[in-house]
Design a protein around this motif. Structure first.
Motif, mmCIF file in Angstrom:
data_model
loop_
_atom_site.group_PDB
_atom_site.id
_atom_site.type_symbol
_atom_site.label_atom_id
_atom_site.label_comp_id
_atom_site.label_asym_id
_atom_site.label_seq_id
_atom_site.Cartn_x
_atom_site.Cartn_y
_atom_site.Cartn_z
ATOM 1 N N LEU A 1 10.239 14.366 12.731
ATOM 2 C CA LEU A 1 9.585 14.767 11.480
ATOM 3 C C LEU A 1 8.415 15.709 11.755
ATOM 4 O O LEU A 1 8.186 16.663 11.014
ATOM 5 C CB LEU A 1 9.092 13.531 10.720
ATOM 6 N N ILE B 1 0.174 7.569 13.284
ATOM 7 C CA ILE B 1 0.193 7.187 11.862
ATOM 8 C C ILE B 1 -0.991 6.282 11.624
ATOM 9 O O ILE B 1 -1.263 5.390 12.411
ATOM 10 C CB ILE B 1 1.499 6.447 11.516
ATOM 11 N N GLU B 2 -1.718 6.548 10.526
ATOM 12 C CA GLU B 2 -2.890 5.707 10.247
ATOM 13 C C GLU B 2 -2.489 4.307 9.841
ATOM 14 O O GLU B 2 -1.603 4.136 9.011
ATOM 15 C CB GLU B 2 -3.699 6.333 9.118
ATOM 16 N N PHE C 1 11.136 -9.803 10.085
ATOM 17 C CA PHE C 1 11.833 -8.605 10.535
ATOM 18 C C PHE C 1 12.210 -7.721 9.343
ATOM 19 O O PHE C 1 12.038 -6.502 9.381
ATOM 20 C CB PHE C 1 13.082 -9.012 11.318
ATOM 21 N N LYS D 1 8.778 -1.888 5.735
ATOM 22 C CA LYS D 1 7.546 -1.118 5.934
ATOM 23 C C LYS D 1 7.848 0.162 6.706
ATOM 24 O O LYS D 1 7.338 1.232 6.394
ATOM 25 C CB LYS D 1 6.520 -1.970 6.680
ATOM 26 N N GLN D 2 8.726 0.023 7.725
ATOM 27 C CA GLN D 2 9.104 1.196 8.531
ATOM 28 C C GLN D 2 9.790 2.243 7.653
ATOM 29 O O GLN D 2 9.460 3.425 7.688
ATOM 30 C CB GLN D 2 10.037 0.738 9.645
ATOM 31 N N THR E 1 7.334 3.910 5.301
ATOM 32 C CA THR E 1 6.484 4.891 5.997
ATOM 33 C C THR E 1 7.261 6.175 6.248
ATOM 34 O O THR E 1 6.739 7.278 6.064
ATOM 35 C CB THR E 1 5.972 4.304 7.328
ATOM 36 N N GLU E 2 8.545 6.008 6.651
ATOM 37 C CA GLU E 2 9.389 7.184 6.888
ATOM 38 C C GLU E 2 9.542 8.010 5.615
ATOM 39 O O GLU E 2 9.446 9.233 5.634
ATOM 40 C CB GLU E 2 10.782 6.725 7.332
ATOM 41 N N LYS F 1 6.410 9.970 4.888
ATOM 42 C CA LYS F 1 6.290 11.125 5.787
ATOM 43 C C LYS F 1 7.253 12.234 5.351
ATOM 44 O O LYS F 1 6.899 13.415 5.335
ATOM 45 C CB LYS F 1 6.565 10.681 7.238
ATOM 46 N N LYS F 2 8.501 11.800 4.982
ATOM 47 C CA LYS F 2 9.486 12.783 4.523
ATOM 48 C C LYS F 2 8.997 13.479 3.260
ATOM 49 O O LYS F 2 9.185 14.679 3.095
ATOM 50 C CB LYS F 2 10.832 12.096 4.266
ATOM 51 N N PRO G 1 2.876 -1.681 0.510
ATOM 52 C CA PRO G 1 3.287 -0.306 0.824
ATOM 53 C C PRO G 1 3.292 -0.024 2.317
ATOM 54 O O PRO G 1 2.559 -0.658 3.082
ATOM 55 C CB PRO G 1 2.254 0.557 0.102
ATOM 56 N N GLY G 2 4.125 0.922 2.726
ATOM 57 C CA GLY G 2 4.182 1.330 4.134
ATOM 58 C C GLY G 2 2.879 1.982 4.561
ATOM 59 O O GLY G 2 1.944 2.106 3.756
ATOM 60 N N ASN G 3 2.807 2.392 5.827
ATOM 61 C CA ASN G 3 1.581 3.040 6.316
ATOM 62 C C ASN G 3 1.283 4.300 5.506
ATOM 63 O O ASN G 3 2.193 4.994 5.065
ATOM 64 C CB ASN G 3 1.738 3.410 7.790
ATOM 65 N N LYS G 4 -0.014 4.567 5.369
ATOM 66 C CA LYS G 4 -0.416 5.758 4.614
ATOM 67 C C LYS G 4 -0.193 7.007 5.460
ATOM 68 O O LYS G 4 -0.470 6.988 6.659
ATOM 69 C CB LYS G 4 -1.899 5.679 4.258
ATOM 70 N N ILE G 5 0.296 8.047 4.823
ATOM 71 C CA ILE G 5 0.456 9.335 5.507
ATOM 72 C C ILE G 5 -0.630 10.268 4.967
ATOM 73 O O ILE G 5 -0.716 10.492 3.757
ATOM 74 C CB ILE G 5 1.867 9.922 5.256
#
Lengths: 172, 316
Positions: A47, A169-170, B33, B39-40, B43-44, B47-48, B105-109
């Motif tokens: 990405l 990643i933060e 899991f 979450k993964q 986050t993806e 980012k996308k 929510p997933g990690n912040k971008i």
């Protein structure tokens, strides 16, 4: 008495089996998790690369660099001002930005950084990161001049090179 | 005589206890899991989304529009930070039919070079995006408007230009109508000029093009705008709007410094420009400005733009 010994043996047998099964699944879990981590890292790197490639166009369109009138064109005067001033570090979506003058080519093989005399490349930004992967695109490098009563854009061919930013990643 | 049938074998008790523990650990592990996988993925997706909005920086096109369809119902979080160039942090949470309905929510971008105007939290399966350049007086940035809601713009004769622009951009989530009765219940109604009775009201005060400047009244709060910031005020709340304006003003001030450098170089090679002093003043004023000072700067910006556009060697 014999029954008790038998029962104890069975308990031991079962306990060993349970421990063995537990470790078996633990190993499978760990293998899967390490595969997952590797795939996350690869996806993140992909990405970042995609972003860097797209950034080539984004950067040439950013008002800090772009000419007002043409597409894929960098304003050399703005480049000069940026390479002298700095302070835009957090704005750039990449690890490094360099602009090389390609044509008319600079005589000699050495790279001379602008704003020095007879320079042939501008270093707009460098995060200082090592192992940066560079992607480049050809651009017009123009500046406005006035000659013989006419105002026009005097352009050269340049190369915009950007490096992939490897930030974490933060965490929330 | 001991009744062995009524007694439970120790092996059985042991198997039940250990089996139960293993089962509990397995279920707990699977749930953990599943949570981390969600979450993964979230986050993806965030980012996308950040990468996908790159082409939305309109560049030479005046404006652009697009749509993103998510696989499942999604919540989009938008946080804005105004320090220096500032940033937008975006995060995604997806709805699931297994376990908890909404995961954290997933990690912040973090996105530093874009200006995302949206509600702080919005939910839906479709995300409509459009972008428009912002000039003050030169091009400062491309503003990106993100929305999962459907809007109904109730226009009048004075807002004909807005109606034409939205129609030509084919922004699917905005319906244009001249009567509020044509808007449906689920649509957020936006009234322009003389029209009333909407959740959001836009009042233009520009000369010539009435809606080139003015204010937007939303949730009892007033947001003053200039140019394409009008859409920003419609699609976001006051907190995010003020934060984005603050970021834009800072970038505007830094751009004024670049144009000052450019003007000096142009003057040195005989391509003279007479706006150096104006740029110096603008740079200082913008550097000290907050979102509330936006209106005060408007007049000097317009005067500078007029002056710059009459020059032979134009700086922008």
């Amino acid at each position: 008495m014999q029954d008790m010994v038998k029962a104890q043996l069975k308990i031991q047998q079962m306990a060993f089996m349970i421990v063995a099964v537990f470790f078996f699944f633990l190993l499978i879990g760990m293998a899967y998790l390490s595969y997952q981590f590797a795939s996350v890292k690869t996806k993140y790197a992909d990405l970042q690369k995609e972003e860097a490639i797209r950034s080539l166009e984004t950067l040439t369109n950013m008002p800090e660099l772009s000419c007002s009138e043409s597409f894929l064109c960098i304003d050399e005067d703005k480049l000069y001002a940026l390479s002298v001033k700095g302070g835009y570090d957090e704005l750039w979506p990449v690890a490094s930005i360099k602009v090389y003058k390609i044509y008319p080519s600079f005589k000699g093989s050495t790279q001379v950084k602008c704003p020095d005399a007879n320079c042939n490349y501008y270093l707009v930004y460098d995060s200082g990161q090592k192992s940066v992967e560079e992607y480049a695109s050809f651009v017009s490098l123009c500046k406005k001049v006035r000659e013989g009563g006419y105002t026009y854009n005097k352009c050269e061919i340049g190369k915009l090179a950007v490096g992939v930013k490897l930030t974490a990643i933060e965490e929330e | 005589m001991i009744n062995k049938k009524a007694q439970m074998n120790f092996e059985v008790i042991f198997a039940i206890i250990v089996g139960g523990m293993i089962l509990f650990l397995a279920i707990y592990g699977a749930m953990r899991f599943s949570d981390s996988s969600r979450k993964q993925t979230d986050t993806e997706v965030a980012k996308k989304l950040s990468v996908l909005t790159n082409p939305m920086q309109a560049g030479f096109a005046e404006s652009q529009s697009s749509k993103i369809i998510f696989n499942q119902e999604t919540k989009l979080y938008n946080y804005c930070f105004a320090e220096r160039f500032g940033k937008n942090d975006i995060a995604i949470a997806t709805k699931s039919s297994v376990g908890e309905e909404w995961n954290v929510p997933g990690n912040k971008i973090a996105i530093y070079n874009k200006y995302l105007f949206s509600e702080d939290i919005q939910q839906g399966k479709e995300l409509w995006i459009f972008s428009k350049g912002f000039e003050f007086p030169y091009k400062v940035a491309d503003l990106i408007f993100l929305s999962m809601n459907r809007y109904c713009f109730v226009t009048d004769r004075s807002s004909k230009k807005i109606a034409e622009e939205v129609t030509s951009l084919k922004i699917e989530n905005i319906k244009i109508t001249e009567s509020i009765e044509n808007c449906s219940e689920e649509e957020i109604k936006v009234c322009f000029g003389t029209k009333s009775g909407c959740e959001i009201e836009v009042f233009g005060s520009g000369e010539g093009d009435a809606y080139s400047e003015g204010y937007v009244q939303k949730d009892g709060k007033r947001m003053y705008y200039y140019g394409s910031l009008m859409y920003g005020a419609i699609f976001t709340n006051k907190e995010i709007y003020d934060c984005e304006v603050q970021r834009l003003l800072y970038r505007d001030a830094r751009l004024a410094e670049i144009y000052l450098g450019k003007a000096d170089l142009m003057n040195a090679r005989g391509c003279n420009t007479n706006i150096v002093e104006d740029l110096k003043i603008l740079s200082i004023n913008l550097g000290n400005a907050s979102a509330d000072d936006f209106l005060k700067l408007k007049e000097s910006v317009k005067a500078l733009d007029k002056k710059a556009k009459t020059e032979l060697c134009r700086t922008w």
